[in-house]
Write a protein that holds these residues in place. Structure first.
Motif, short mmCIF file in Angstrom:
data_model
loop_
_atom_site.label_atom_id
_atom_site.label_comp_id
_atom_site.label_asym_id
_atom_site.label_seq_id
_atom_site.Cartn_x
_atom_site.Cartn_y
_atom_site.Cartn_z
N SER A 167 -69.72 0.37 30.37
CA SER A 167 -71.16 -0.11 29.71
C SER A 167 -72.01 1.23 30.43
O SER A 167 -71.59 1.39 31.91
N ARG A 193 -71.08 -3.08 19.34
CA ARG A 193 -71.21 -2.55 20.83
C ARG A 193 -72.64 -1.69 21.50
O ARG A 193 -72.58 -2.12 22.59
N MET A 249 -74.90 0.34 25.19
CA MET A 249 -73.76 0.33 24.88
C MET A 249 -72.78 -0.02 25.95
O MET A 249 -72.43 0.31 27.08
N LEU A 295 -67.58 0.79 25.85
CA LEU A 295 -67.90 2.26 25.75
C LEU A 295 -66.32 2.31 25.18
O LEU A 295 -64.41 1.88 26.05
N ASP A 302 -66.28 7.93 22.06
CA ASP A 302 -67.90 7.72 22.30
C ASP A 302 -68.51 8.86 23.54
O ASP A 302 -69.79 8.52 23.35
N VAL A 307 -66.86 9.35 28.34
CA VAL A 307 -65.77 7.64 28.64
C VAL A 307 -63.66 8.27 28.97
O VAL A 307 -64.00 8.85 28.36
#
Length: 122
Positions: free
Chosen positions: A16, A66, A82, A85, A89, A120
């Motif tokens: 996150s 999400r 967020m 993830l 993303d 990510v």
């Protein structure tokens, strides 16, 4: 209005991040504020938006469930939480304001913050 985005970083898949966007002055209740993102070679795409006055929110299908957009009218700030993830993303995330109402296209937004990079890893 000048916008300052922050909060990006490197996170593992499933993790996150919370992005913040601070405005230099009061945002009018009729305005819409939004987050867009852009990755290399791709167009800037809509992520989420919120009507400043009512707080009604809108999301791209790819992030629905999400991501959560919110705003703090007292501080002239907005946020993008967020979760879950994914590598897809990964992008530069931008906050923006539109005085003309909700739009899913970047050209309708007048004021933009600088991007904050979200990476990510898988």
């Amino acid at each position: 209005v000048q916008l300052q985005a922050s909060g990006g970083g490197l996170v593992q898949a499933g993790g996150s991040l919370r992005l913040s966007c601070a405005a230099s002055r009061r945002i009018f209740s009729s305005h819409v504020v939004a987050w867009f993102r852009q990755s290399p070679g791709k167009e800037r795409e809509f992520v989420a938006a919120v009507r400043w006055g009512s707080g009604i929110t809108y999301y791209a299908d790819s992030v629905k469930g999400r991501f959560t957009i919110s705003r703090n009218t007292a501080n002239n700030a907005m946020y993008l939480q967020m979760n879950s993830l994914k590598p897809d993303d990964t992008a530069d995330y931008y906050c923006a304001t539109a005085p003309t109402g909700l739009s899913y296209t970047a050209t309708a937004y007048r004021d933009w913050g600088q991007g904050t990079l979200v990476t990510v890893s898988s």
